[in-house]
Design a protein around this motif. Structure first.
Motif, PDB file in Angstrom:
ATOM      1  N   ARG A 109     -39.677 -19.903 -19.101  1.00  0.00           N
ATOM      2  CA  ARG A 109     -39.143 -20.960 -18.221  1.00  0.00           C
ATOM      3  C   ARG A 109     -37.750 -21.400 -18.661  1.00  0.00           C
ATOM      4  NH1 ARG A 109     -43.325 -25.197 -16.624  1.00  0.00           N
ATOM      5  NH2 ARG A 109     -43.842 -23.473 -15.283  1.00  0.00           N
ATOM      6  N   ALA A 110     -37.533 -21.574 -19.963  1.00  0.00           N
ATOM      7  CA  ALA A 110     -36.217 -21.979 -20.472  1.00  0.00           C
ATOM      8  C   ALA A 110     -35.189 -20.884 -20.211  1.00  0.00           C
ATOM      9  CB  ALA A 110     -36.297 -22.296 -21.963  1.00  0.00           C
ATOM     10  N   LEU A 111     -35.598 -19.653 -20.429  1.00  0.00           N
ATOM     11  CA  LEU A 111     -34.716 -18.515 -20.191  1.00  0.00           C
ATOM     12  C   LEU A 111     -34.308 -18.457 -18.722  1.00  0.00           C
ATOM     13  CD1 LEU A 111     -33.420 -15.869 -21.218  1.00  0.00           C
ATOM     14  CD2 LEU A 111     -35.588 -14.745 -20.686  1.00  0.00           C
ATOM     15  N   ALA A 112     -35.270 -18.588 -17.826  1.00  0.00           N
ATOM     16  CA  ALA A 112     -34.993 -18.527 -16.388  1.00  0.00           C
ATOM     17  C   ALA A 112     -34.043 -19.643 -15.959  1.00  0.00           C
ATOM     18  CB  ALA A 112     -36.291 -18.592 -15.591  1.00  0.00           C
ATOM     19  N   GLY A 113     -34.119 -20.795 -16.600  1.00  0.00           N
ATOM     20  CA  GLY A 113     -33.261 -21.918 -16.257  1.00  0.00           C
ATOM     21  C   GLY A 113     -31.803 -21.722 -16.641  1.00  0.00           C
ATOM     22  N   GLN A 114     -31.520 -20.787 -17.539  1.00  0.00           N
ATOM     23  CA  GLN A 114     -30.149 -20.521 -17.982  1.00  0.00           C
ATOM     24  C   GLN A 114     -29.424 -19.509 -17.099  1.00  0.00           C
ATOM     25  OE1 GLN A 114     -29.900 -19.363 -22.150  1.00  0.00           O
ATOM     26  NE2 GLN A 114     -31.954 -20.166 -22.401  1.00  0.00           N
ATOM     27  N   LEU A 115     -30.162 -18.772 -16.308  1.00  0.00           N
ATOM     28  CA  LEU A 115     -29.590 -17.647 -15.580  1.00  0.00           C
ATOM     29  C   LEU A 115     -28.744 -18.084 -14.394  1.00  0.00           C
ATOM     30  CD1 LEU A 115     -32.711 -15.327 -15.672  1.00  0.00           C
ATOM     31  CD2 LEU A 115     -30.746 -15.318 -17.211  1.00  0.00           C
ATOM     32  N   VAL A 116     -27.662 -17.359 -14.191  1.00  0.00           N
ATOM     33  CA  VAL A 116     -26.738 -17.651 -13.110  1.00  0.00           C
ATOM     34  C   VAL A 116     -26.980 -16.720 -11.921  1.00  0.00           C
ATOM     35  CG1 VAL A 116     -24.289 -17.642 -12.467  1.00  0.00           C
ATOM     36  CG2 VAL A 116     -24.981 -18.461 -14.716  1.00  0.00           C
ATOM     37  N   SER A 117     -27.325 -15.476 -12.206  1.00  0.00           N
ATOM     38  CA  SER A 117     -27.353 -14.458 -11.149  1.00  0.00           C
ATOM     39  C   SER A 117     -28.698 -14.296 -10.444  1.00  0.00           C
ATOM     40  CB  SER A 117     -26.905 -13.105 -11.717  1.00  0.00           C
ATOM     41  OG  SER A 117     -27.833 -12.644 -12.678  1.00  0.00           O
ATOM     42  N   VAL A 118     -29.744 -14.945 -10.931  1.00  0.00           N
ATOM     43  CA  VAL A 118     -31.057 -14.756 -10.309  1.00  0.00           C
ATOM     44  C   VAL A 118     -31.861 -16.045 -10.276  1.00  0.00           C
ATOM     45  CG1 VAL A 118     -31.310 -12.320 -10.904  1.00  0.00           C
ATOM     46  CG2 VAL A 118     -32.107 -14.013 -12.491  1.00  0.00           C
ATOM     47  N   SER A 119     -32.795 -16.097  -9.347  1.00  0.00           N
ATOM     48  CA  SER A 119     -33.700 -17.232  -9.237  1.00  0.00           C
ATOM     49  C   SER A 119     -34.776 -17.128 -10.312  1.00  0.00           C
ATOM     50  CB  SER A 119     -34.372 -17.226  -7.862  1.00  0.00           C
ATOM     51  OG  SER A 119     -35.261 -16.123  -7.766  1.00  0.00           O
ATOM     52  N   PRO A 120     -35.446 -18.220 -10.640  1.00  0.00           N
ATOM     53  CA  PRO A 120     -36.524 -18.170 -11.634  1.00  0.00           C
ATOM     54  C   PRO A 120     -37.645 -17.186 -11.251  1.00  0.00           C
ATOM     55  CG  PRO A 120     -35.847 -20.428 -11.290  1.00  0.00           C
ATOM     56  CD  PRO A 120     -35.121 -19.605 -10.262  1.00  0.00           C
ATOM     57  N   THR A 121     -37.960 -17.076  -9.968  1.00  0.00           N
ATOM     58  CA  THR A 121     -39.002 -16.140  -9.539  1.00  0.00           C
ATOM     59  C   THR A 121     -38.588 -14.704  -9.800  1.00  0.00           C
ATOM     60  OG1 THR A 121     -39.665 -17.693  -7.819  1.00  0.00           O
ATOM     61  CG2 THR A 121     -40.400 -15.424  -7.564  1.00  0.00           C
ATOM     62  N   ARG A 122     -37.364 -14.375  -9.427  1.00  0.00           N
ATOM     63  CA  ARG A 122     -36.866 -13.011  -9.665  1.00  0.00           C
ATOM     64  C   ARG A 122     -36.732 -12.767 -11.165  1.00  0.00           C
ATOM     65  NH1 ARG A 122     -35.258  -8.258  -8.949  1.00  0.00           N
ATOM     66  NH2 ARG A 122     -33.126  -7.489  -9.000  1.00  0.00           N
ATOM     67  N   ALA A 123     -36.349 -13.782 -11.920  1.00  0.00           N
ATOM     68  CA  ALA A 123     -36.218 -13.638 -13.367  1.00  0.00           C
ATOM     69  C   ALA A 123     -37.555 -13.234 -13.987  1.00  0.00           C
ATOM     70  CB  ALA A 123     -35.700 -14.927 -13.994  1.00  0.00           C
ATOM     71  N   SER A 124     -38.641 -13.835 -13.535  1.00  0.00           N
ATOM     72  CA  SER A 124     -39.966 -13.481 -14.060  1.00  0.00           C
ATOM     73  C   SER A 124     -40.275 -12.017 -13.820  1.00  0.00           C
ATOM     74  CB  SER A 124     -41.046 -14.349 -13.413  1.00  0.00           C
ATOM     75  OG  SER A 124     -40.892 -15.677 -13.824  1.00  0.00           O
ATOM     76  N   ARG A 125     -39.929 -11.523 -12.626  1.00  0.00           N
ATOM     77  CA  ARG A 125     -40.159 -10.101 -12.323  1.00  0.00           C
ATOM     78  C   ARG A 125     -39.285  -9.203 -13.193  1.00  0.00           C
ATOM     79  NH1 ARG A 125     -38.796 -10.270  -6.671  1.00  0.00           N
ATOM     80  NH2 ARG A 125     -39.298 -12.450  -6.492  1.00  0.00           N
ATOM     81  N   LEU A 126     -38.015  -9.596 -13.383  1.00  0.00           N
ATOM     82  CA  LEU A 126     -37.119  -8.796 -14.220  1.00  0.00           C
ATOM     83  C   LEU A 126     -37.580  -8.787 -15.671  1.00  0.00           C
ATOM     84  CD1 LEU A 126     -33.665  -9.865 -12.735  1.00  0.00           C
ATOM     85  CD2 LEU A 126     -34.760  -7.619 -12.526  1.00  0.00           C
ATOM     86  N   VAL A 127     -38.048  -9.929 -16.165  1.00  0.00           N
ATOM     87  CA  VAL A 127     -38.582  -9.992 -17.528  1.00  0.00           C
ATOM     88  C   VAL A 127     -39.765  -9.030 -17.654  1.00  0.00           C
ATOM     89  CG1 VAL A 127     -39.870 -11.443 -19.156  1.00  0.00           C
ATOM     90  CG2 VAL A 127     -37.749 -12.295 -18.139  1.00  0.00           C
ATOM     91  N   GLN A 128     -40.648  -9.053 -16.673  1.00  0.00           N
ATOM     92  CA  GLN A 128     -41.802  -8.147 -16.733  1.00  0.00           C
ATOM     93  C   GLN A 128     -41.357  -6.686 -16.707  1.00  0.00           C
ATOM     94  OE1 GLN A 128     -45.045  -9.105 -17.382  1.00  0.00           O
ATOM     95  NE2 GLN A 128     -45.133  -6.906 -17.796  1.00  0.00           N
TER      96      GLN A 128
END
Length: 153
Positions: free
Chosen positions: A63-82
């Motif tokens: 969640r903290a990681l997703a909140g720092q991202l500029v280029s993607v939404s938190p939902t997309r970030a979760s998929r990219l992390v996976q």
């Protein structure tokens, strides 16, 4: 005789042109860098941003990681992390203080991969952003960013 303009005059034509130039510049430079990262490392600009944020501090809660991202939404970030976990670049673990929190960190090969991609990224930023500009341009962009950042507060 010209018909009356139906255009609103909230911003001038020059201001509108500057806005679209900013958007065009972002889209163009990002697309060029994304293409190079995909070609050389099979990673998107967005996925690489996740690796960049982890290089500064890891492990991190998703969640903290997703909140720092500029280029993607938190939902997309979760998929990219996976996807990065599935590819063996990242690993997921539980927070020792709170087992409900999932922490993300590098695998050993993932850290080496991130370093290789970072070199390509920096060379691409130099080629597509830094080299076409002079020091005065870079300073102007920095000043503009500071003004826009403080306007958001």
């Amino acid at each position: 005789m010209r018909p009356p303009s139906t255009r609103h005059a909230i911003i001038s034509q020059a201001q509108e042109n500057a806005w679209f130039a900013l958007l065009f510049t972002h889209a163009t430079v990002t697309a060029r860098i994304d293409a190079v990262l995909m070609e050389r490392h099979r990673i998107s600009f967005s996925a690489f941003e996740i690796l960049c944020r982890l290089q500064d501090l890891e492990p991190q809660p998703v969640r903290a990681l997703a909140g720092q991202l500029v280029s993607v939404s938190p939902t997309r970030a979760s998929r990219l992390v996976q996807d990065l976990i599935d590819d063996g670049h990242l690993r997921r673990g539980a927070d020792q203080d709170d087992g409900r929190i999932s922490l993300i960190g590098f695998t050993e090969t993932g850290r080496q991969y991130a370093e290789a991609v970072a070199e390509t990224f920096e060379a691409s930023v130099r080629k597509y952003f830094v080299d076409p500009l002079d020091e005065e341009d870079i300073a102007a962009i920095s000043r503009i960013w500071q003004k826009l950042e403080s306007a958001a507060d």
